[in-house]
Design a protein around this motif. Sequence first.
Motif, mmCIF file in Angstrom:
data_model
loop_
_atom_site.group_PDB
_atom_site.id
_atom_site.type_symbol
_atom_site.label_atom_id
_atom_site.label_comp_id
_atom_site.label_asym_id
_atom_site.label_seq_id
_atom_site.Cartn_x
_atom_site.Cartn_y
_atom_site.Cartn_z
ATOM 1 N N ALA A 68 35.522 34.604 33.191
ATOM 2 C CA ALA A 68 34.720 34.772 33.161
ATOM 3 C C ALA A 68 34.354 34.425 34.559
ATOM 4 N N GLU A 69 35.106 35.228 35.562
ATOM 5 C CA GLU A 69 34.588 35.420 36.524
ATOM 6 C C GLU A 69 34.885 36.147 36.961
ATOM 7 N N SER A 70 34.820 37.245 35.920
ATOM 8 C CA SER A 70 34.956 39.447 36.289
ATOM 9 C C SER A 70 36.391 39.668 37.925
ATOM 10 N N VAL A 71 37.200 38.655 36.733
ATOM 11 C CA VAL A 71 38.745 38.043 37.743
ATOM 12 C C VAL A 71 39.485 39.127 36.783
ATOM 13 N N GLU A 72 39.682 40.379 36.696
ATOM 14 C CA GLU A 72 40.715 41.157 35.539
ATOM 15 C C GLU A 72 41.945 41.022 35.270
ATOM 16 N N VAL A 127 46.517 38.829 37.328
ATOM 17 C CA VAL A 127 45.778 39.680 38.047
ATOM 18 C C VAL A 127 45.675 40.399 38.221
ATOM 19 N N VAL A 128 44.821 41.990 37.893
ATOM 20 C CA VAL A 128 44.089 43.384 38.378
ATOM 21 C C VAL A 128 43.907 43.291 39.272
ATOM 22 N N LYS A 129 44.278 44.048 39.928
ATOM 23 C CA LYS A 129 43.633 44.185 41.735
ATOM 24 C C LYS A 129 44.071 42.757 42.441
ATOM 25 N N PHE A 130 44.681 41.755 42.600
ATOM 26 C CA PHE A 130 44.705 40.929 42.692
ATOM 27 C C PHE A 130 45.259 41.081 44.039
ATOM 28 N N LYS A 131 45.649 41.703 44.865
ATOM 29 C CA LYS A 131 45.771 41.864 46.192
ATOM 30 C C LYS A 131 44.437 42.750 47.049
ATOM 31 N N THR A 132 43.377 42.833 46.112
ATOM 32 C CA THR A 132 41.961 42.895 46.542
ATOM 33 C C THR A 132 41.119 41.321 46.391
ATOM 34 N N LEU A 181 42.897 29.895 28.205
ATOM 35 C CA LEU A 181 42.550 29.204 28.560
ATOM 36 C C LEU A 181 42.215 29.871 29.902
ATOM 37 N N MET A 182 43.562 29.601 30.904
ATOM 38 C CA MET A 182 43.187 30.096 31.805
ATOM 39 C C MET A 182 42.841 32.044 32.099
ATOM 40 N N GLN A 183 42.674 32.892 31.391
ATOM 41 C CA GLN A 183 42.985 33.878 31.800
ATOM 42 C C GLN A 183 41.324 34.239 31.223
#
Length: 114
Positions: free
Chosen positions: A89-93, A99-104, A82-84
Amino acid sequence: MTKYNPKTLDFFEQVYQVVQLIPEGRVTTYGAIAKYLGASKSSRIVGWAMNASHNRYEVPAHRVVNRVGLLTGKHHFDTPSLMQELLEAESVEVEEDKVVKFKTLFWDPSIQAL
DNA sequence: ACTCTGACTATTT
DNA sequence: CAAATAGCCAGAG
């Protein structure tokens, strides 16, 4: 809870408020929240607050990850995926539970960037 | 009242 | 760079 010391009450309450301030498509960390509340060493309690949050308010706990962007709390959701799913769903890969590009995408509560 | 656990993190080995 | 260590504090048994 039960024991409502002024300090802890504020801490929990503020955690919920800060988490609710996280913009969609952004994520933050337990440590960042803790630090923002002046308790940088109490990051675990932030996690505990999240755990209790499901009984209190509707908190986007899926936007809170650990310091490297790992979805450490995914197991505490209704379903492990669910978390992923909420993040995606919010465009967070998300890949490999992190999290991809977490730093960004990282959102610092101290900045509260719009 | 005590011990153990945990959605964490920074520091040290 | 991986593993251990130490702070932190609220619940549960």
